[in-house]
Design a protein around this motif. Structure first.
Motif, PDB file in Angstrom:
ATOM      1  N   PHE A  33      72.889  29.373  14.254  1.00  0.00           N
ATOM      2  CA  PHE A  33      73.818  30.507  14.305  1.00  0.00           C
ATOM      3  C   PHE A  33      73.302  31.587  15.259  1.00  0.00           C
ATOM      4  CE2 PHE A  33      75.141  34.686  12.639  1.00  0.00           C
ATOM      5  CZ  PHE A  33      76.515  34.557  12.760  1.00  0.00           C
ATOM      6  N   THR A  34      72.024  31.883  15.176  1.00  0.00           N
ATOM      7  CA  THR A  34      71.425  32.911  16.028  1.00  0.00           C
ATOM      8  C   THR A  34      71.516  32.532  17.497  1.00  0.00           C
ATOM      9  OG1 THR A  34      69.909  33.534  14.253  1.00  0.00           O
ATOM     10  CG2 THR A  34      69.307  34.212  16.479  1.00  0.00           C
ATOM     11  N   ILE A  35      71.182  31.299  17.814  1.00  0.00           N
ATOM     12  CA  ILE A  35      71.252  30.848  19.209  1.00  0.00           C
ATOM     13  C   ILE A  35      72.683  30.915  19.729  1.00  0.00           C
ATOM     14  CG2 ILE A  35      70.975  28.849  20.736  1.00  0.00           C
ATOM     15  CD1 ILE A  35      68.533  28.075  18.959  1.00  0.00           C
ATOM     16  N   GLN A  38      73.760  34.723  20.046  1.00  0.00           N
ATOM     17  CA  GLN A  38      73.085  35.365  21.174  1.00  0.00           C
ATOM     18  C   GLN A  38      73.570  34.776  22.496  1.00  0.00           C
ATOM     19  OE1 GLN A  38      68.815  35.489  20.990  1.00  0.00           O
ATOM     20  NE2 GLN A  38      68.649  36.613  22.896  1.00  0.00           N
ATOM     21  N   GLY A  39      73.791  33.471  22.523  1.00  0.00           N
ATOM     22  CA  GLY A  39      74.298  32.847  23.749  1.00  0.00           C
ATOM     23  C   GLY A  39      75.652  33.392  24.157  1.00  0.00           C
ATOM     24  N   ILE A  40      76.539  33.581  23.187  1.00  0.00           N
ATOM     25  CA  ILE A  40      77.868  34.125  23.476  1.00  0.00           C
ATOM     26  C   ILE A  40      77.761  35.580  23.927  1.00  0.00           C
ATOM     27  CG2 ILE A  40      80.073  34.796  22.428  1.00  0.00           C
ATOM     28  CD1 ILE A  40      79.769  32.227  20.667  1.00  0.00           C
ATOM     29  N   ASP A  46      75.365  39.948  29.593  1.00  0.00           N
ATOM     30  CA  ASP A  46      74.401  39.655  30.657  1.00  0.00           C
ATOM     31  C   ASP A  46      75.108  39.126  31.901  1.00  0.00           C
ATOM     32  OD1 ASP A  46      72.444  38.555  32.325  1.00  0.00           O
ATOM     33  OD2 ASP A  46      71.411  37.487  30.748  1.00  0.00           O
ATOM     34  N   GLN A  47      75.739  38.001  31.787  1.00  0.00           N
ATOM     35  CA  GLN A  47      76.270  37.313  32.967  1.00  0.00           C
ATOM     36  C   GLN A  47      77.554  37.929  33.538  1.00  0.00           C
ATOM     37  OE1 GLN A  47      74.545  34.923  34.592  1.00  0.00           O
ATOM     38  NE2 GLN A  47      72.992  35.444  33.084  1.00  0.00           N
ATOM     39  N   LYS A  48      78.502  38.271  32.684  1.00  0.00           N
ATOM     40  CA  LYS A  48      79.782  38.775  33.198  1.00  0.00           C
ATOM     41  C   LYS A  48      79.733  40.254  33.550  1.00  0.00           C
ATOM     42  CE  LYS A  48      84.699  38.899  32.528  1.00  0.00           C
ATOM     43  NZ  LYS A  48      85.846  38.355  31.878  1.00  0.00           N
ATOM     44  N   LEU A  65      63.961  30.560  26.715  1.00  0.00           N
ATOM     45  CA  LEU A  65      62.943  30.941  25.739  1.00  0.00           C
ATOM     46  C   LEU A  65      63.408  32.130  24.902  1.00  0.00           C
ATOM     47  CD1 LEU A  65      59.736  30.644  27.956  1.00  0.00           C
ATOM     48  CD2 LEU A  65      60.516  29.066  26.172  1.00  0.00           C
ATOM     49  N   THR A  66      64.053  33.100  25.554  1.00  0.00           N
ATOM     50  CA  THR A  66      64.530  34.270  24.811  1.00  0.00           C
ATOM     51  C   THR A  66      65.681  33.892  23.885  1.00  0.00           C
ATOM     52  OG1 THR A  66      66.067  34.948  26.554  1.00  0.00           O
ATOM     53  CG2 THR A  66      63.842  35.839  26.654  1.00  0.00           C
ATOM     54  N   LEU A  67      66.507  32.968  24.306  1.00  0.00           N
ATOM     55  CA  LEU A  67      67.661  32.558  23.496  1.00  0.00           C
ATOM     56  C   LEU A  67      67.260  31.712  22.295  1.00  0.00           C
ATOM     57  CD1 LEU A  67      70.175  31.572  26.321  1.00  0.00           C
ATOM     58  CD2 LEU A  67      70.347  33.531  24.778  1.00  0.00           C
ATOM     59  N   THR A  68      66.202  30.936  22.429  1.00  0.00           N
ATOM     60  CA  THR A  68      65.898  29.942  21.398  1.00  0.00           C
ATOM     61  C   THR A  68      64.667  30.230  20.547  1.00  0.00           C
ATOM     62  OG1 THR A  68      64.652  28.633  23.019  1.00  0.00           O
ATOM     63  CG2 THR A  68      66.977  28.075  22.721  1.00  0.00           C
TER      64      THR A  68
END
Length: 153
Positions: A33-35, A38-40, A46-48, A65-68
């Motif tokens: 759930f955390t990954i 945070q990914g979304i 971050d990206q958009k 590494l930061t995401l997982t």
């Protein structure tokens, strides 16, 4: 990168060494759930919208590494030590101390390399201080939902 590696080792060691309440199933759920969450969030902030980024702008392998490996063990510690069955005041203080910890850690991650790896665009520490309590509530509610599902096996 050095600060990130040290944090990964410390957070994971503490999370797994002190865990007394979370089952393996709950750990897997919280980790996944955390990954995903945070990914979304990172995809957009971050990206958009370039609110913040890890290491440098753009998609990098190091960012995995930061995401997982950083936030999932922190969420494990938050849930493992959560003061269930106590007063609303104790819950509020628990959230306060966790948000304080998260903001201080973010400030450390903002240090120049090799200690830091996090950079701000338009994002500020104040946004983190405002958003983190809601993220912690989301994790807590997800945990409660998973625990409820486990009881109906």
């Amino acid at each position: 990168m050095l600060g990130l590696i040290i944090a990964i080792i410390i957070f994971n060691f503490i999370a797994f060494r002190t865990n007394k309440n979370l089952t393996k199933n709950q750990i897997v759920h919280i980790w996944t759930f955390t990954i995903a969450l945070q990914g979304i969030a990172d995809l957009y902030i971050d990206q958009k919208y370039h609110g913040y980024w890890y290491f440098s702008k753009g998609i990098e392998w190091e960012s995995l590494l930061t995401l997982t490996l950083i936030i999932p063990p922190v969420n494990m510690m938050f849930l493992n030590w959560y003061p269930f069955g106590t007063t609303l005041f104790k819950h509020a203080m628990y959230y306060f101390y966790w948000v304080l910890f998260m903001v201080v850690y973010e400030m450390i991650a903002l240090l120049p390399e090799p200690w830091g790896y996090f950079n701000y665009g338009w994002w500020t520490i104040w946004y983190s201080a405002l958003v983190n309590p809601f993220l912690l509530m989301l994790v807590l509610n997800y945990y409660k939902w998973v625990s409820k599902i486990e009881k109906f096996k």
